[in-house]
Each structure stands twice: as structure tokens, then as C-alpha cells.
Motif scaffolding. Structure first.
Motif, PDB file in Angstrom:
ATOM      1  N   SER A  39       0.826  -1.212   0.000  1.00  0.00           N
ATOM      2  CA  SER A  39       0.000   0.000   0.000  1.00  0.00           C
ATOM      3  C   SER A  39       0.860   1.261   0.000  1.00  0.00           C
ATOM      4  O   SER A  39       0.509   2.256  -0.646  1.00  0.00           O
ATOM      5  N   LEU A  40       1.981   1.240   0.692  1.00  0.00           N
ATOM      6  CA  LEU A  40       2.892   2.390   0.655  1.00  0.00           C
ATOM      7  C   LEU A  40       3.468   2.563  -0.745  1.00  0.00           C
ATOM      8  O   LEU A  40       3.565   3.692  -1.246  1.00  0.00           O
ATOM      9  N   ALA A  41       3.854   1.453  -1.369  1.00  0.00           N
ATOM     10  CA  ALA A  41       4.398   1.534  -2.724  1.00  0.00           C
ATOM     11  C   ALA A  41       3.361   2.100  -3.686  1.00  0.00           C
ATOM     12  O   ALA A  41       3.689   2.856  -4.600  1.00  0.00           O
ATOM     13  N   ALA A  42       2.094   1.747  -3.477  1.00  0.00           N
ATOM     14  CA  ALA A  42       1.030   2.285  -4.321  1.00  0.00           C
ATOM     15  C   ALA A  42       0.847   3.772  -4.081  1.00  0.00           C
ATOM     16  O   ALA A  42       0.701   4.562  -5.023  1.00  0.00           O
ATOM     17  N   ALA A  43       0.846   4.171  -2.808  1.00  0.00           N
ATOM     18  CA  ALA A  43       0.613   5.580  -2.469  1.00  0.00           C
ATOM     19  C   ALA A  43       1.714   6.483  -3.009  1.00  0.00           C
ATOM     20  O   ALA A  43       1.465   7.651  -3.334  1.00  0.00           O
ATOM     21  N   LYS A  44       2.933   5.945  -3.146  1.00  0.00           N
ATOM     22  CA  LYS A  44       4.033   6.748  -3.679  1.00  0.00           C
ATOM     23  C   LYS A  44       3.715   7.282  -5.062  1.00  0.00           C
ATOM     24  O   LYS A  44       4.142   8.391  -5.426  1.00  0.00           O
ATOM     25  N   ILE A  45       2.978   6.498  -5.859  1.00  0.00           N
ATOM     26  CA  ILE A  45       2.757   6.874  -7.256  1.00  0.00           C
ATOM     27  C   ILE A  45       1.287   7.132  -7.567  1.00  0.00           C
ATOM     28  O   ILE A  45       0.948   7.430  -8.711  1.00  0.00           O
ATOM     29  N   ASP A  46       0.429   7.036  -6.560  1.00  0.00           N
ATOM     30  CA  ASP A  46      -1.002   7.255  -6.791  1.00  0.00           C
ATOM     31  C   ASP A  46      -1.521   8.291  -5.802  1.00  0.00           C
ATOM     32  O   ASP A  46      -1.907   7.948  -4.681  1.00  0.00           O
ATOM     33  N   PRO A  47      -1.543   9.569  -6.191  1.00  0.00           N
ATOM     34  CA  PRO A  47      -1.963  10.629  -5.271  1.00  0.00           C
ATOM     35  C   PRO A  47      -3.446  10.582  -4.916  1.00  0.00           C
ATOM     36  O   PRO A  47      -3.892  11.333  -4.061  1.00  0.00           O
ATOM     37  N   ARG A  48      -4.195   9.689  -5.555  1.00  0.00           N
ATOM     38  CA  ARG A  48      -5.598   9.528  -5.181  1.00  0.00           C
ATOM     39  C   ARG A  48      -5.741   8.876  -3.819  1.00  0.00           C
ATOM     40  O   ARG A  48      -6.801   8.980  -3.186  1.00  0.00           O
ATOM     41  N   ILE A  49      -4.698   8.187  -3.368  1.00  0.00           N
ATOM     42  CA  ILE A  49      -4.694   7.607  -2.022  1.00  0.00           C
ATOM     43  C   ILE A  49      -4.320   8.726  -1.063  1.00  0.00           C
ATOM     44  O   ILE A  49      -3.171   9.166  -1.019  1.00  0.00           O
ATOM     45  N   LYS A  50      -5.279   9.190  -0.290  1.00  0.00           N
ATOM     46  CA  LYS A  50      -5.100  10.412   0.497  1.00  0.00           C
ATOM     47  C   LYS A  50      -4.523  10.174   1.881  1.00  0.00           C
ATOM     48  O   LYS A  50      -4.039  11.121   2.515  1.00  0.00           O
TER      49      LYS A  50
END
Length: 251
Positions: free
Chosen positions: A71-82
Motif C-alpha cells: 500500500s505504501l508503494a502504491a501511495a508513492k505513485i497514486d496521489p488519489r490515495i489520500k
């Protein structure tokens, strides 16, 4: 269980099995594909954010164990994860490179890579995947805790036999979820970890590397697996207040 408990607090929640596992699609079954695991969190945001009853600007993630790293790796590149909360987080890349406390020596890693390479030859020649045993790394320091959960009625489910494709485990060696996690800022991260979990160091490393705003919550007397299902010690109130604060009182 996390999805259910957060829904009880008023959040719209979505939980999913990772691709290749459980009730999710994907072949070969039991494949280890870290970049797909990371992508699945963004795919979940795709789905949630297109529901008429969801405010797409107020979507957060809870990642438990290995999914904390994904989930952290996703949040690094997906700013939709707030906002992101991790619980009993594992860095699966670092685990396979060095272990929890350096117990996975060079010889162990080399043996793993040789096994994966040999399995690839056999799979290609046979035209089908070869499944090995479950996740039973002989030097795994938290094996007893895992078996207490996954091999008993406490956590055993028919849809997950935990049989993997050994040829794919080598992919974890190239997986670095904590690199660049400061880029998640100014979106907040909440780190929750058990006080006596041998794998606590992964959470502490990520916390150190993350930029503000960030918060670390240590649960006294808890190990890694305790935070899977011991509802009386999982900090529901903290998770609720964290997401309400940072998702515009979404609940």
C-alpha cells in the motif's frame, strides 16, 4: 475483519484477495508478483472512486502485514490515495534479501535464486506452473505465530492453501517499497505495530524514512499476528480518528 470494523464506524470499505490468491483471479495460482500486488491497491481505488456513493477525493488505505508495504508503494505513485495506515507491516523485499534480523545469509539467498531458476526451466518445459509447499522459510523467525494463525481454525480458509510457485519468489529481491516514501507527504501515514513483533523493525525503518505528517503507534505486548484478529487490542478508535481527520470526516 478490518473492512468490517471500519464499516461499523461509518466508512465505505472494500477488501480484496491479491491477484493469484484466494477468490481473486490470475494465473498461475500462488504467483508472487509484487508490482501487481501494488497495482491492485490502485485498482481498488479505481473501483471505489467510480461508485456514486463514494467521495473519490476521500479514499484511504489500510495495509496489513505485507500489504502494508504494497500500500505504501502504491501511495508513492497514486496521489488519489489520500491517507495510509499500515499494521504489522512487512517489507517482503528486505525480508528475502536479509531477513528480519539478518538471519537470511548470502548462502540462503543464493540457494533461493538457484531454486527459482531451476523451477523456471522445469515450468517452461512442462508448459505449466510447479507449485511448492506453503510459505515455510526454514529461517523464518515468526513461523510459530504464522502457523498459529494460518494453520488453525483461527485463520485457515479453503480459498487459500498458501501453496506458492517457487519460481516467482525471486521477484521479491527487486522489491523496495520504502525507497522514496517521503514522496507520499503531505499525505499522512499512520504506522501501527506490535511491541514484541520480531518484524517491528520494518515499521520503524519506514517511519524513519517517511516525511511528515506521520505517526507511530506501538501496541504493548502485541506480536505481529495479534494485530490480525485480536479485536480487543487493535486500535480501532485511532484508525477511525486518523481517517476522519485526514479524509474530511469521511465516516
Amino acid at each position: 475483519m478490518y473492512a468490517t470494523k471500519m464499516a461499523e464506524q461509518g466508512f465505505v470499505t472494500l477488501t480484496f484477495d491479491q491477484s493469484f490468491w484466494g477468490q481473486s483471479a490470475g494465473s498461475p495460482r500462488g504467483a508472487v508478483v509484487p508490482d501487481v500486488y501494488v497495482e491492485n491497491f490502485s485498482a481498488a481505488v479505481d473501483f471505489l472512486g467510480t461508485r456514486a456513493f463514494v467521495a473519490r477525493d476521500n479514499i484511504g488505505v489500510i495495509g496489513v502485514c505485507a500489504s502494508g508495504g504494497f500500500s505504501l508503494a502504491a501511495a508513492k505513485i497514486d496521489p488519489r490515495i489520500k491517507a495510509v495506515a499500515t499494521v504489522s507491516m512487512y517489507d517482503m523485499g528486505e525480508y528475502y534479501r536479509t531477513g528480519i534480523k539478518g538471519e537470511r545469509a548470502r548462502e540462503t539467498r543464493d540457494k533461493d535464486l538457484q531454486l527459482a531458476a531451476a523451477k523456471r526451466w522445469k515450468e517452461f518445459e512442462a508448459g505449466k506452473p510447479i507449485h511448492g509447499p506453503g510459505q515455510n522459510d526454514p529461517v523464518f523467525l515468526e513461523a510459530a505465530e504464522s502457523n498459529d494463525f494460518y494453520q488453525t481454525a483461527r485463520g485457515k480458509v479453503a480459498s487459500n492453501d498458501r501453496r506458492t510457485t517457487p519460481s516467482t519468489y525471486a521477484k521479491f529481491m527487486n522489491y523496495y517499497p520504502f525507497n522514496g516514501i517521503d514522496a507520499i507527504s503531505p499525505r499522512p501515514i499512520l504506522f501501527v505495530v506490535g511491541e514484541i513483533a520480531p518484524s517491528r523493525g520494518y515499521t520503524e525503518t519506514a517511519f524513519k524514512l517517511a516525511a511528515e505528517p506521520k505517526e507511530l503507534v506501538v501496541i504493548n505486548g502485541a506480536n505481529r499476528i495479534d494485530l490480525y484478529d485480536r479485536t480487543e487490542i487493535i486500535p480501532w478508535a485511532k484508525l477511525t480518528s486518523f481517517f476522519n481527520q485526514h479524509l474530511g470526516k469521511a465516516a
